[in-house]
Design a protein around this motif. Structure first.
Motif, mmCIF file in Angstrom:
data_model
loop_
_atom_site.group_PDB
_atom_site.id
_atom_site.type_symbol
_atom_site.label_atom_id
_atom_site.label_comp_id
_atom_site.label_asym_id
_atom_site.label_seq_id
_atom_site.Cartn_x
_atom_site.Cartn_y
_atom_site.Cartn_z
ATOM 1 N N GLU A 162 -4.089 18.283 -17.432
ATOM 2 C CA GLU A 162 -5.168 19.054 -17.607
ATOM 3 C C GLU A 162 -6.392 18.461 -18.376
ATOM 4 O OE1 GLU A 162 -3.561 22.640 -19.101
ATOM 5 O OE2 GLU A 162 -2.808 23.114 -16.959
ATOM 6 N N TRP A 163 -5.860 17.673 -19.479
ATOM 7 C CA TRP A 163 -6.930 17.015 -20.316
ATOM 8 C C TRP A 163 -7.429 15.717 -19.760
ATOM 9 C CZ3 TRP A 163 -9.784 18.091 -24.388
ATOM 10 C CH2 TRP A 163 -9.640 19.318 -24.849
ATOM 11 N N ARG B 210 0.003 19.816 -19.500
ATOM 12 C CA ARG B 210 -1.305 19.771 -20.293
ATOM 13 C C ARG B 210 -2.091 18.534 -20.274
ATOM 14 N NH1 ARG B 210 0.327 23.239 -25.613
ATOM 15 N NH2 ARG B 210 -1.705 22.387 -26.321
#
Length: 315
Positions: free
Chosen positions: A129-130, A126
């Motif tokens: 992804e960010w 995550r």
């Protein structure tokens, strides 16, 4: 209603029995999936209000309700863990808000670990992804904050605030420490993320033009209280309160040629001390339309022409 603020007060004891009234009886409602811009001079209480909403300042009076639930007046560790998933903050200074001893991966995965939302491997995924969502490279997760520019650090700060997928985010002057060219990029990024995630933002800033650009509604604060509130375009193009008019008239024009022709009206007088507030309107000493009533009676925030205004001129 997502957020309801009812007569919120924040006072600081500054020694010798003196009390500084930073936020003095603010009431405000914030609807879901909107951007509310909060403007005013330095010292008007904007940042203090924002920090009180997220629990970084204890509340001296009044209450804040989130989805109908009253938030604690003073946050404990368990309160932060419970509410920080849905309520987050983007800070003003990208140089001071990131731990210089932590890698970007550690900074981004820490909120997920505290919330126990996912495994360590999922948290790393995550975080990667960010980094891409805020237009940075996932390959740089192993770097430290000092290896990034101010604009890049603020993007990391945005990613940290949004990685837990909150519903409500307080943006405390997130562009004031950035170059003008970078400010527009950060504003556009926030606007895109707000739409794609259905976020609700309280956007605190000095720049009225920028606030009008990004916000659905504009709230004007002066010396701890709200003096005008309404649709952003209405407040910016047709200000009603004398203080709002003065702010708009002092706002610089982006076109250098037009700016040379502008005649900015300076606000006369001095801002009263928040330790020794006047009994009537807080703006009375600087207003050229003040009456005797303004010196003795504080105006209430009331509906006027589709907005809320605290001024005796509209009684």
């Amino acid at each position: 209603m997502l957020v309801e603020i009812d007569n919120l007060q924040k006072r600081f004891h500054v020694g010798r029995g003196k009390v500084l009234h930073a936020v003095d009886g603010v009431s405000l409602t914030i609807q879901e999936n909107t951007i509310v811009g909060l403007v005013g001079e330095s010292g008007s209480g904007k940042s203090t209000l924002g920090k009180a909403l997220v629990g970084l300042h204890d509340k001296s009076g009044g209450e804040v309700r989130y989805r109908g639930e009253t938030l604690p007046g003073s946050y404990q560790a368990a309160d932060f863990r419970r509410h920080s998933k849905n309520i987050q903050m983007i800070f003003q200074d990208p140089y001071a808000s990131l731990n210089p001893r932590m890698t970007i991966e550690e900074i981004l995965t820490e909120p997920l670990k505290l919330q126990k939302q996912c495994s360590a491997a999922e948290a790393r995924q995550r975080a990667a992804e960010w980094m891409e969502k805020v237009s940075l490279s996932a390959a740089h997760l192993g770097r430290y904050p000092h290896e990034f520019s101010g604009g890049q650090r603020q993007r990391i700060g945005i990613a940290r605030a949004l990685i837990t997928q909150p519903e409500f985010v307080v943006c405390d002057e997130p562009i004031s420490a950035l170059d003008v060219s970078v400010q527009a990029q950060v504003i556009n990024l926030l606007g895109e993320l707000q739409k794609s995630m259905g976020l609700t933002l309280l956007f605190i800033a000095h720049d009225l033009s920028m606030v009008r650009y990004i916000s659905d509604e504009m709230v004007v604060m002066y010396l701890g209280g709200i003096v005008e509130q309404g649709p952003a375009d209405d407040v910016f193009f047709e200000p009603k309160h004398p203080y709002t008019k003065a702010l708009v008239e002092s706002n610089p024009v982006a076109d250098p040629k037009r700016e040379k022709l502008q005649q900015h009206k300076l606000i006369q007088g001095e801002v009263p001390s928040p330790v020794n507030l006047p009994p009537g309107c807080r703006f009375v000493g600087r207003c050229d339309q003040a009456s005797e009533r303004c010196h003795s009676q504080r105006p209430e925030l009331k509906p006027v022409a589709g907005r809320l205004i605290a001024c005796h001129l509209y009684d």
